[in-house]
Design a protein around this motif. Structure first.
Motif, mmCIF file in Angstrom:
data_model
loop_
_atom_site.group_PDB
_atom_site.id
_atom_site.type_symbol
_atom_site.label_atom_id
_atom_site.label_comp_id
_atom_site.label_asym_id
_atom_site.label_seq_id
_atom_site.Cartn_x
_atom_site.Cartn_y
_atom_site.Cartn_z
ATOM 1 N N SER A 86 8.520 -7.075 -7.373
ATOM 2 C CA SER A 86 7.566 -8.141 -7.715
ATOM 3 C C SER A 86 6.144 -7.740 -7.338
ATOM 4 N N ALA A 87 5.986 -7.161 -6.155
ATOM 5 C CA ALA A 87 4.647 -6.757 -5.705
ATOM 6 C C ALA A 87 4.082 -5.637 -6.573
ATOM 7 N N LEU A 88 4.918 -4.675 -6.939
ATOM 8 C CA LEU A 88 4.437 -3.569 -7.772
ATOM 9 C C LEU A 88 4.057 -4.055 -9.173
ATOM 10 N N ARG A 89 4.780 -5.056 -9.689
ATOM 11 C CA ARG A 89 4.374 -5.647 -10.976
ATOM 12 C C ARG A 89 3.005 -6.300 -10.839
ATOM 13 N N ALA A 90 2.780 -6.970 -9.706
ATOM 14 C CA ALA A 90 1.475 -7.607 -9.481
ATOM 15 C C ALA A 90 0.367 -6.555 -9.447
ATOM 16 N N VAL A 91 0.646 -5.402 -8.833
ATOM 17 C CA VAL A 91 -0.348 -4.319 -8.780
ATOM 18 C C VAL A 91 -0.652 -3.797 -10.182
ATOM 19 N N GLU A 92 0.406 -3.518 -10.964
ATOM 20 C CA GLU A 92 0.203 -2.939 -12.293
ATOM 21 C C GLU A 92 -0.459 -3.925 -13.250
ATOM 22 N N THR A 93 -0.190 -5.208 -13.076
ATOM 23 C CA THR A 93 -0.763 -6.229 -13.956
ATOM 24 C C THR A 93 -2.210 -6.528 -13.601
ATOM 25 N N PHE A 94 -2.483 -6.679 -12.321
ATOM 26 C CA PHE A 94 -3.820 -7.080 -11.856
ATOM 27 C C PHE A 94 -4.781 -5.890 -11.797
ATOM 28 N N GLU A 95 -4.246 -4.688 -11.601
ATOM 29 C CA GLU A 95 -5.040 -3.465 -11.495
ATOM 30 C C GLU A 95 -6.186 -3.623 -10.496
ATOM 31 N N PRO A 96 -5.862 -3.829 -9.224
ATOM 32 C CA PRO A 96 -6.927 -4.063 -8.236
ATOM 33 C C PRO A 96 -7.760 -2.807 -7.976
ATOM 34 N N ASP A 97 -9.032 -3.033 -7.673
ATOM 35 C CA ASP A 97 -9.863 -1.930 -7.201
ATOM 36 C C ASP A 97 -9.493 -1.585 -5.762
ATOM 37 N N GLU A 108 5.465 -0.144 3.660
ATOM 38 C CA GLU A 108 6.670 0.637 3.350
ATOM 39 C C GLU A 108 7.124 0.446 1.906
ATOM 40 N N LEU A 109 7.061 -0.790 1.416
ATOM 41 C CA LEU A 109 7.644 -1.105 0.110
ATOM 42 C C LEU A 109 6.682 -0.924 -1.061
ATOM 43 N N VAL A 110 5.387 -1.022 -0.811
ATOM 44 C CA VAL A 110 4.442 -1.084 -1.928
ATOM 45 C C VAL A 110 3.601 0.182 -2.095
ATOM 46 N N THR A 111 3.230 0.835 -0.997
ATOM 47 C CA THR A 111 2.221 1.897 -1.111
ATOM 48 C C THR A 111 2.724 3.291 -1.492
ATOM 49 N N PRO A 112 4.001 3.660 -1.284
ATOM 50 C CA PRO A 112 4.387 5.067 -1.543
ATOM 51 C C PRO A 112 3.995 5.591 -2.914
ATOM 52 N N LYS A 113 4.138 4.780 -3.972
ATOM 53 C CA LYS A 113 3.814 5.252 -5.317
ATOM 54 C C LYS A 113 2.322 5.197 -5.621
ATOM 55 N N LEU A 114 1.539 4.641 -4.705
ATOM 56 C CA LEU A 114 0.113 4.433 -4.975
ATOM 57 C C LEU A 114 -0.776 5.360 -4.154
ATOM 58 N N LEU A 115 -0.172 6.131 -3.244
ATOM 59 C CA LEU A 115 -0.971 7.044 -2.428
ATOM 60 C C LEU A 115 -1.594 8.126 -3.311
ATOM 61 N N ASN A 116 -2.890 8.376 -3.062
ATOM 62 C CA ASN A 116 -3.659 9.395 -3.786
ATOM 63 C C ASN A 116 -3.916 9.042 -5.248
ATOM 64 N N SER A 132 1.361 8.192 9.887
ATOM 65 C CA SER A 132 2.192 9.206 9.224
ATOM 66 C C SER A 132 3.522 8.623 8.743
ATOM 67 N N ASP A 133 4.000 7.543 9.367
ATOM 68 C CA ASP A 133 5.258 6.924 8.929
ATOM 69 C C ASP A 133 5.148 6.385 7.501
ATOM 70 N N HIS A 134 3.928 6.059 7.078
ATOM 71 C CA HIS A 134 3.719 5.523 5.725
ATOM 72 C C HIS A 134 2.993 6.520 4.812
ATOM 73 N N GLY A 135 2.732 7.736 5.296
ATOM 74 C CA GLY A 135 2.027 8.734 4.490
ATOM 75 C C GLY A 135 0.528 8.524 4.438
ATOM 76 N N PHE A 136 -0.005 7.639 5.270
ATOM 77 C CA PHE A 136 -1.438 7.363 5.234
ATOM 78 C C PHE A 136 -2.262 8.531 5.780
ATOM 79 N N ASP A 137 -1.658 9.333 6.650
ATOM 80 C CA ASP A 137 -2.417 10.402 7.300
ATOM 81 C C ASP A 137 -2.797 11.521 6.341
ATOM 82 N N THR A 138 -2.072 11.657 5.223
ATOM 83 C CA THR A 138 -2.369 12.730 4.273
ATOM 84 C C THR A 138 -2.903 12.208 2.941
ATOM 85 N N ALA A 139 -3.017 10.899 2.786
ATOM 86 C CA ALA A 139 -3.525 10.325 1.535
ATOM 87 C C ALA A 139 -5.050 10.273 1.565
ATOM 88 N N ASN A 140 -5.664 10.431 0.389
ATOM 89 C CA ASN A 140 -7.131 10.418 0.341
ATOM 90 C C ASN A 140 -7.712 9.080 -0.100
#
Length: 339
Positions: A86-97, A108-116, A132-140
Motif C-alpha cells: 500500500s505504501a509503495l503504491r502511494a509513492v508511485e502514485t504521488f511521486e513525492p519529491d 525496512e518496508l518502503v525504502t529498499p527499492k527507492l535507495l539511490n 547500515s541496517d537499512h542501507g542508508f550509509d551507502t545511499a546517495n
C-alpha cells in the motif's frame, strides 16, 4: 460574429486557466510521510505537529500527505507485506519529491527499492537501528535523524534513585526488532557503579509474566525495552493491549518499572525518560526544507537525537521507597506527564 468572438475568448481563457492550474499542481513540491504506526499514537502525534510546523517556513506552497502503515504491536509477515504494498503504491502514485519515513518498520518496508533513485530524496527519522541496517550509509539520496536512548540522562536518574547506593537493573522487552535494538544499546553502556543484568526477551504474555516474577525479585529497577508487541499466547498474532501489560507488570514487580517509551507511564509504568518526538519532527522538517531548497542529501549529515522528556507517577516510586529531585517533577509537570 460578435457572439462567436465572445465564445472564443471565454474558451481561450478557460483553456489557459486549465493549463496554468495543471502546471501549478505539477510543479508544486510534493512530500509524502510514511509512518510505521497509526495517527493516534502519541509518538506519531508529537512528530507530526513539529514536522508540519517547520514546513511552514518553506516559502512556497507544498503538497503534503501522510500515510500510516498501522503496524503497532506484533504484525505478522502478511500484515507487513500488505502495508508495504500500500505504501509503495502511494509513492508511485504521488511521486513525492521528498519521502519521509518515520520509524524502523517504515524504513525496512518502503525504502529498499527507492535507495539511490535520482528523482526522490529520502529523510528518515525515529530510527533505532543503525543506518547500515537499512542501507542508508551507502545511499546517495538519504539523510535523517536517529532515535537514540538518552543513556546519560537515564544513568543520572539511576544515580538519583540509588542515592549513593549501587542499584541492580534488570532488562526485559518483547521480541520485536525495535526492542532488541534498545536492549543492545542498554547492554553496551557503562552503568557503573550499578549492575545491569543481561537483557531478556519475552514474545508472549505467559513468558512475560514469568520473567517479571523472576527479574522483579532480583533487581531494584526493571527496565522495559518494549512491551507493545507481547502476544496473548505463543504463536498468536493478537497482542495484549499495552496498558494491560504494564498494569500487570507494575502490580507484580517489586522493582521499579522504567522505560524510554512515550506513553509508558500512562500505560501503567512508574518512570519514563524518553526521546523527544518533537525533536525528531523538527529535525526532519529542517532537512526536508533544505532538500527542497536544493541542498544534496549527501551534504546533510545524519544527526542523533539529543532531547528527551520525563513522565513519572510519584506514588509508584514512593511505594518502593524511591524519590527523585524536584527537577524531574518539574519536567514531568511541564510535559503534562506527572501523576
Amino acid at each position: 460574429m460578435r457572439k462567436t468572438s465572445k465564445v472564443v475568448l471565454i474558451s481561450v481563457f478557460l483553456l489557459l486557466s486549465l493549463v496554468l492550474s495543471i502546471y501549478y499542481n505539477h510543479t508544486i513540491p510534493r512530500i509524502l510521510v510514511v509512518h510505521s504506526y497509526d495517527e493516534n499514537f502519541s509518538w506519531v502525534k508529537g512528530f507530526n505537529t513539529s514536522y508540519l510546523s517547520v514546513l511552514k517556513t518553506y516559502p512556497r506552497s507544498l503538497q503534503t500527505r501522510m500515510h500510516y502503515l498501522g503496524l503497532l504491536g506484533a504484525p505478522n509477515d502478511q500484515h507487513k507485506a500488505t502495508a508495504a504494498a500500500s505504501a509503495l503504491r502511494a509513492v508511485e502514485t504521488f511521486e513525492p519529491d521528498v519521502l519521509v519515513v518515520f520509524g524502523d518498520l517504515a524504513a525496512e518496508l518502503v525504502t529498499p527499492k527507492l535507495l539511490n533513485r535520482p528523482a526522490i530524496k529520502i529523510v528518515f527519522a525515529g530510527i533505532s537501528q543503525q543506518p547500515s541496517d537499512h542501507g542508508f550509509d551507502t545511499a546517495n539520496n538519504t539523510t535523517g535523524i536517529l532515535k537514540r536512548l538518552p543513556l546519560l540522562a537515564l544513568h543520572e536518574a539511576m544515580n538519583d534513585l540509588g542515592r549513593g547506593k549501587p542499584l541492580t537493573i534488570a532488562c526485559l522487552g518483547d521480541a520485536r526488532g525495535v526492542a532488541m535494538a534498545e536492549a543492545r544499546q542498554v547492554a553496551h553502556y557503562d552503568w557503573s557503579p550499578h549492575t545491569v543484568l543481561p537483557c531478556r526477551q519475552a514474545g508472549n504474555f505467559p513468558e512475560w509474566q514469568a520473567q517479571v516474577n523472576v527479574l522483579g525479585a532480583q533487581a531494584d529497577v526493571l527496565f522495559i525495552t518494549g512491551y507493545r508487541g507481547v502476544e496473548r499466547e505463543p504463536g498468536q498474532t493478537k497482542v495484549v493491549p499495552p496498558a494491560e501489560v504494564m498494569t500487570w507488570t507494575e502490580a507484580h514487580s517489586p522493582a521499579l518499572t522504567m522505560a524510554v517509551k512515550d506513553g509508558f507511564v500512562a500505560d501503567g509504568g512508574a518512570l519514563a525518560i524518553s526521546s523527544s518526538p518533537q525533536e525528531q519532527g523538527q529535525t526532519a522538517g529542517r532537512l526536508t526544507v533544505a532538500l527542497l531548497q536544493g541542498q544534496l542529501a549527501k551534504d546533510l549529515p545524519v544527526k542523533e537525537g539529543q532531547a528527551f522528556g520525563v513522565a513519572m507517577h510519584t506514588q509508584r516510586l514512593h511505594q518502593r521507597g524511591m524519590r527523585l529531585p524536584k527537577v524531574y517533577e518539574a519536567a514531568a509537570r511541564a510535559a503534562g506527564a506527572y501523576d
